[in-house]
Scaffold this active site. Structure first.
Site, short mmCIF file in Angstrom:
data_model
loop_
_atom_site.label_atom_id
_atom_site.label_comp_id
_atom_site.label_asym_id
_atom_site.label_seq_id
_atom_site.Cartn_x
_atom_site.Cartn_y
_atom_site.Cartn_z
N ASP A 255 0.71 -1.16 0.05
CA ASP A 255 -0.37 0.10 0.00
C ASP A 255 1.05 1.39 -0.34
O ASP A 255 2.10 1.46 -0.11
CB ASP A 255 -0.78 0.39 1.09
CG ASP A 255 -2.06 0.91 0.54
OD1 ASP A 255 -2.10 1.77 -0.36
OD2 ASP A 255 -2.96 0.86 1.98
C1 BGC Z 1 -4.81 2.74 0.56
C2 BGC Z 1 -5.77 2.26 -0.95
C3 BGC Z 1 -5.19 2.82 -2.36
C4 BGC Z 1 -3.73 3.62 -1.81
C5 BGC Z 1 -3.64 3.76 -3.65
C6 BGC Z 1 -3.81 4.29 -0.19
O1 BGC Z 1 -4.08 5.65 1.15
O2 BGC Z 1 -4.83 2.93 1.42
O3 BGC Z 1 -6.60 1.71 -0.63
O4 BGC Z 1 -5.31 1.71 -2.85
O5 BGC Z 1 -3.61 4.55 -1.45
O6 BGC Z 1 -4.57 5.17 -4.11
#
Ligand code: BGC
Length: 720
Positions: free
Chosen positions: A280
């Site tokens: 993530d």
């Molecule tokens: C989130 C994810 C997301 C990623 C990309 C993160 O802050 O937890 O769910 O896909 O950002 O934007």
């Protein structure tokens, strides 16, 4: 001149990957593992040097940008051209974006989609989303989110499919197929040109955040991990999901982006996952904040060795992996494995043969009338009717309606969280939807519920109150300490009630809300989630009876925040709760039961279940359960028949009930259908602490009915 093997589309992909790996420097390999966001001219030199393997499109399309001017495809092509024609090996980038519920044609939030209990509708919605995203130059969508959540204070409950691993697993498979267009249970060798790669996230247990606070620490036993939290991921991997995102949090001190047991031993080895794992956002660098890595170098080594293949937005892989390999702290075999996994997906998407997007494609595919119609059907099917004393459905003729409440004419609220491509002006509000369908002698007054408005409301036949949460109150980093309605809303209903006209409460929300009082005071309550671009129309379809509500809760609605966590598939305890008895697990100041149980939802007709029979299959541990479902009311409707099981005696305490089958059953007034559920080893086993299936012989209970309190049940025996 002969072309290098990796550029030869006739050769098998494994050979092309082998060839490419043989040509890459350690730096280029680390570059493939590096994802960076909002790429623009500042990053073009890095792209030229092969230091970026993936672009994350995080740009918002609403933040001051004119959508028509901001066509991703052009930008993607500009960057891709540099990668393909100016970098040494010409390896294309893969572009990812948060395609969470619809793309430009915004669908209901995932929790709302789950309320349809319809894999078909979800697959269709994700197909639309995939086509719209791909036309914009996006190859990869960061969904489905498969985090089981038992705490509705956690804002991201909106993004998932609810509390049940079986339901979430079935919907996960459908979501993946919709994105990827695969009909096989495997990662496609070649993705259709109009689809995108799915990403099952956030692996795993993120929904168990203590106190419902995002990013928070968790404690999850192996038993619960395997049987509850991992189950929907397993279903997604089984259906061919191409990528997985490792989560931010830790379980018992091990952050998920360094969790070797879960990423490597379970996901890759036990389940045979052949795609790649992306962390993530920033999660690899955050291993330092977790206190298990001293610096970026340390963090990169831990994450890579644990099984994270791509680093989302910290650059620590790029900066450290070559040295870590030279120092023998990460094996080159591990690095090659990560690169090969990413290349495999890039080949499958067809990026080496067709790296560019058509800049005009999105105009032809976004917001098609049939896509809007499909989303409207989905939205209407997601609504859950929680109470109705007969006021609904409304008649659109000769009716004077007073519409009030904070969400009556809201656009953004209907879109929900994570809608970077949704455009507020493309949303139909509830007010517009109701106004658009009133009969000739009907009236709609829209007012703030103030003293001046009281007269207006009094002279109306019905008061519709649009309540609930705005979109920005749920989703990432939007947790609430209570699940109460936003300030002032209960008071609004209470004052409205004094007018003595029928009240219909339409509640929008990204989480289960405490509706105890609203349910007492209103004549009808419809829970509408955040229903997307056509959400206002979907609500009106239900209010006026064009659509008979069939949504069912994919998550328990507690009576109060104090009951959290409250979920239907809990273990029995040594002191189960007989009615009115003392000394069992309970509160002295609240009922134990939820306000609305998992699986609950009303219809404009009524259904009865009867004649439940079980029959063992010869020679195998399998049972068939048949039941008759009758529409006992006077209009056609759809119910969701739900089959629950309990393993009465097992080596570990098994839940009091577990959903093991469901079917949407549509019946004309008075009609009866017989439906059947098959319960075999998959449904009757549980997982031991190592994730192995365990099927123990003995007696089981089974119930079939309209929610998790179904009373029609019987017992059967499984012999091995
Ligand atoms: C989130 C994810 C997301 C990623 C990309 C993160 O802050 O937890 O769910 O896909 O950002 O934007």
């Amino acid at each position: 001149m002969t072309i290098p093997a990796y550029k030869n589309p006739i050769l098998p992909v494994t050979e092309r990957i082998e060839d490419l790996l043989g040509r890459m420097t350690l730096e280029e390999k680390a570059g493939q593992l590096n994802q960076w966001f909002n790429l623009g001219p500042d990053h073009y030199d890095q792209v030229r040097r092969g230091e970026i393997g993936s672009g994350l499109m995080a740009n918002s399309s609403t933040a001051g940008n004119n959508r028509q001017e901001r066509v991703f495809a052009k930008l993607v092509n500009e960057i891709q051209k540099i990668a393909v024609t100016e970098s040494r090996l010409g390896i294309p980038l893969i572009f990812g974006r948060d395609v969470i519920h619809g793309y430009r044609t915004v669908a209901p939030i995932p929790l709302g989609m789950a309320a349809t209990w319809s894999p078909e509708l979800i697959q269709a919605a994700n197909t639309i989303a995939a086509k719209e995203a791909r036309a914009d130059g996006i190859h990869w969508g960061f969904s489905p989110m498969l985090d089981i959540a038992r705490d509705p204070r956690w804002g991201r409950v909106a993004e998932g499919f609810g509390e049940d691993p079986f339901l979430a697993g079935k919907l996960a498979a459908a979501a993946v197929r919709g994105f990827q267009g695969n009909d096989q249970d495997a990662i496609p060798q070649k993705f259709p040109a109009d689809r995108i790669v799915a990403c099952a996230k956030h692996f795993v247990g993120y929904g168990a955040a203590e106190g419902g606070r995002d990013y928070n620490t968790t404690e999850i036993t192996r038993q619960t991990l395997h049987n509850i939290y991992l189950a929907p991921f397993k279903a997604a991997i089984k259906s061919g999901c191409g990528t997985v995102m490792s989560a931010f949090h830790d379980i018992g001190g091990i952050p998920l982006s360094a969790h070797r047991y879960l990423l490597n031993d379970v996901l890759k080895e036990q389940w045979g996952f052949g795609g790649f794992v992306v962390s993530d956002w920033g999660a690899v660098g955050e291993l330092i904040n977790h206190g298990i890595a001293a610096d970026g170098n340390h963090a990169a080594g831990l994450a890579c060795n644990a099984g994270v293949d791509m680093d989302m937005c910290t650059m620590v892989y790029l900066q450290n992996l070559p040295d870590l390999v030279r120092a023998g702290k990460v094996s080159e075999a591990r690095l090659n494995d990560a690169v090969a996994r990413i290349l495999r997906i890039k080949f499958a998407v067809g990026l080496f043969e067709s790296p560019y997007a058509d800049p005009n494609a999105s105009q032809a595919i976004h917001l098609l009338p049939e896509s809007l119609a499909a989303m409207r059907r989905l939205a209407a099917s997601s609504m859950v009717l929680l109470k109705n004393n007969g006021i609904l459905p409304l008649c659109s003729d000769k009716l004077t309606i007073c519409l009030s409440g904070p969400l009556a004419d809201q656009r953004q609220a209907l879109l929900g969280c994570w809608t970077p491509d949704g455009q507020e002006e493309e949303v139909t509000t509830l007010k517009e939807a109701i106004a658009g369908r009133l009969g000739p002698e009907a009236w709609l007054h829209h007012c703030e519920l103030s003293d001046d408005a009281v007269k207006l409301a009094r002279s109306s036949d019905v008061l519709i109150l649009a309540l609930g949460e705005s979109a920005g109150r749920s989703g990432e980093d939007n947790c609430t300490a209570t699940i109460d309605l936003p300030a002032g809303q209960e008071a609004l209903v209470e004052s409205a009630r004094r007018m003595e006209i029928p009240i219909v409460a339409v509640v929008f929300g990204g989480r289960p809300l405490n509706l105890s009082r609203v349910t007492d005071w209103a004549d009808a309550v419809l829970f509408a989630w955040h229903p997307g671009i056509t959400g206002g129309l979907g609500v009106a379809d239900v209010l006026f009876g064009d659509v008979n509500p069939s949504g069912r809760l994919p998550i328990t609605f507690p009576r109060s925040s104090g009951q959290i966590p409250l979920y239907y598939n809990h273990r029995p305890t040594g002191r189960p709760a007989p009615a009115n008895s003392r000394r069992h697990s309970r509160y002295v100041d609240s009922l134990d039961s939820p306000l609305f149980p998992f699986g609950f939802g009303l219809s404009y007709t009524t259904f009865e279940y009867g004649n439940l029979r079980t029959a063992p299959a010869p020679q195998k541990p399998e049972i068939s359960v048949t039941v008759e479902v009758t529409n006992t009311g006077n209009r056609a409707g759809t119910t969701i028949a739900q089959c629950y099981v309990r393993d009465i005696v097992a080596s570990v305490a098994r839940p009091v009930r577990e959903l093991k089958g469901f079917e949407r059953v549509s019946l004309a007034a008075g009609e009866t259908k017989t439906i059947m559920f098959r319960l075999g080893p998959e449904e009757l086993s549980y997982q031991d602490d190592n994730g192995n299936d365990v099927l123990e012989p003995g007696r089981f209970q089974v119930w079939v009915g309209g929610d998790s309190n179904a009373e029609l049940g019987t017992e059967f025996e499984i012999t091995l």
